[in-house]
Design an enzyme around this catalytic site. Sequence first.
Site, PDB file in Angstrom:
ATOM      1  N   LYS A  32      -2.039  15.045  -9.518  1.00 48.23           N
ATOM      2  CA  LYS A  32      -1.232  14.837 -10.751  1.00 48.23           C
ATOM      3  C   LYS A  32      -0.528  16.243 -10.996  1.00 48.23           C
ATOM      4  CE  LYS A  32      -1.997  10.771 -11.598  1.00 48.23           C
ATOM      5  NZ  LYS A  32      -0.912   9.722 -11.207  1.00 48.23           N
ATOM      6  N   ASN A  72       0.899  -1.094  -0.147  1.00 50.12           N
ATOM      7  CA  ASN A  72       0.030  -0.071  -0.111  1.00 50.12           C
ATOM      8  C   ASN A  72       0.987   1.301  -0.092  1.00 50.12           C
ATOM      9  OD1 ASN A  72      -1.895   2.124   0.664  1.00 50.12           O
ATOM     10  ND2 ASN A  72      -2.440   1.278   2.356  1.00 50.12           N
ATOM     11  N   VAL A  73       0.927   1.917  -1.007  1.00 50.20           N
ATOM     12  CA  VAL A  73       1.918   2.828  -1.134  1.00 50.20           C
ATOM     13  C   VAL A  73       1.870   4.088  -0.143  1.00 50.20           C
ATOM     14  CG1 VAL A  73       2.223   2.564  -3.713  1.00 50.20           C
ATOM     15  CG2 VAL A  73       0.724   4.109  -3.071  1.00 50.20           C
ATOM     16  N   ALA A 131      -5.455  17.885  -9.441  1.00 50.09           N
ATOM     17  CA  ALA A 131      -4.642  18.338  -8.422  1.00 50.09           C
ATOM     18  C   ALA A 131      -3.388  17.584  -7.856  1.00 50.09           C
ATOM     19  CB  ALA A 131      -5.283  19.127  -7.113  1.00 50.09           C
ATOM     20  N   ASN A 181       3.850   4.081 -10.350  1.00 47.73           N
ATOM     21  CA  ASN A 181       2.670   3.985 -11.174  1.00 47.73           C
ATOM     22  C   ASN A 181       1.497   3.796 -10.318  1.00 47.73           C
ATOM     23  OD1 ASN A 181       1.113   2.909 -13.673  1.00 47.73           O
ATOM     24  ND2 ASN A 181       1.012   1.020 -12.218  1.00 47.73           N
ATOM     25  N   TYR A 224      -8.140  14.937  -8.582  1.00 50.68           N
ATOM     26  CA  TYR A 224      -7.252  14.005  -9.353  1.00 50.68           C
ATOM     27  C   TYR A 224      -6.138  14.680  -9.995  1.00 50.68           C
ATOM     28  CZ  TYR A 224      -5.530  10.659 -12.950  1.00 50.68           C
ATOM     29  OH  TYR A 224      -4.530   9.864 -13.521  1.00 50.68           O
ATOM     30  N   SER A 255      -0.126  12.629 -15.838  1.00 51.53           N
ATOM     31  CA  SER A 255      -1.339  12.711 -16.390  1.00 51.53           C
ATOM     32  C   SER A 255      -1.224  13.993 -17.272  1.00 51.53           C
ATOM     33  CB  SER A 255      -2.517  12.461 -15.547  1.00 51.53           C
ATOM     34  OG  SER A 255      -3.759  12.977 -16.231  1.00 51.53           O
TER      35      SER A 255
END
Length: 259
Positions: free
Chosen positions: A154, A58-59, A152, A85, A150, A137
Amino acid sequence: MSMPCIFITGAAAGIGAETARLFAQNGWFVGLFDIDETGLHKLQQELGQHVCMTGQLNVADEAQWQKALTAFFSKTGRLDVLLNNAGILASGKCTEIPLKRLHQLIDVNVKGVLNGCYLAYPYLKQTANARIINLCSASALYGQPSLAVYSATKFAVRGLTEALELEWAGDGIRVMDVLPLFVQTSMVTNMDANSIKNMGVSLTAIDVAQTIWQAANYQKRLAKVHWTVGFPTRGFYALSGAAPDFISRTINQFISRKG
């Protein structure tokens, strides 16, 4: 270990799995890490245990990162590429998405990448010509409605990439990111955003994996930090750097319009 080695987060499916296949086919040893242990086991069976290892990760969890990196480096003695990733997405109007879910996006997409970069640094520094590749992205080029948080996250990944690329250049560590548009993976299934309805999904996970391969093997002295995937993304990227803000806003307003 004499063969080059890559550590991949979010490796059980999609872009991570296709990247693992491509690198394994080209003689790399691959570390497969994900929260999906079933998916990891299936991919390991496909690739063969002699070319890969797996581990649950779990990153967002610092302790799990420490354990995974220690196990990987103990086996390989090197870390040529860290591929950050793993990521999650929530779409729709920002205030209609539970705040807890939006916090999860920040935990995985931002803190997860930061954890990886920070904790992998000592291992990367011990490996000649090492590099970090962060999955970013096209949403990091201009804030996207229905993908506000999302997008934000990236932007944060892009900023971290740019800063660390400069900060760690003296340590011989290259830091890069990959910027695709929408990719045909489970992440975009039932995605609630007009931009995906208007533009469609033309990129595949293999397209992104091939760009990651190019970034991992880039040897020119001139730094190349941002790697776009596909012609539309290259166009948006060029515009984001050259066009006035109101033009970028107008373009993004147009592609996110209701049909």
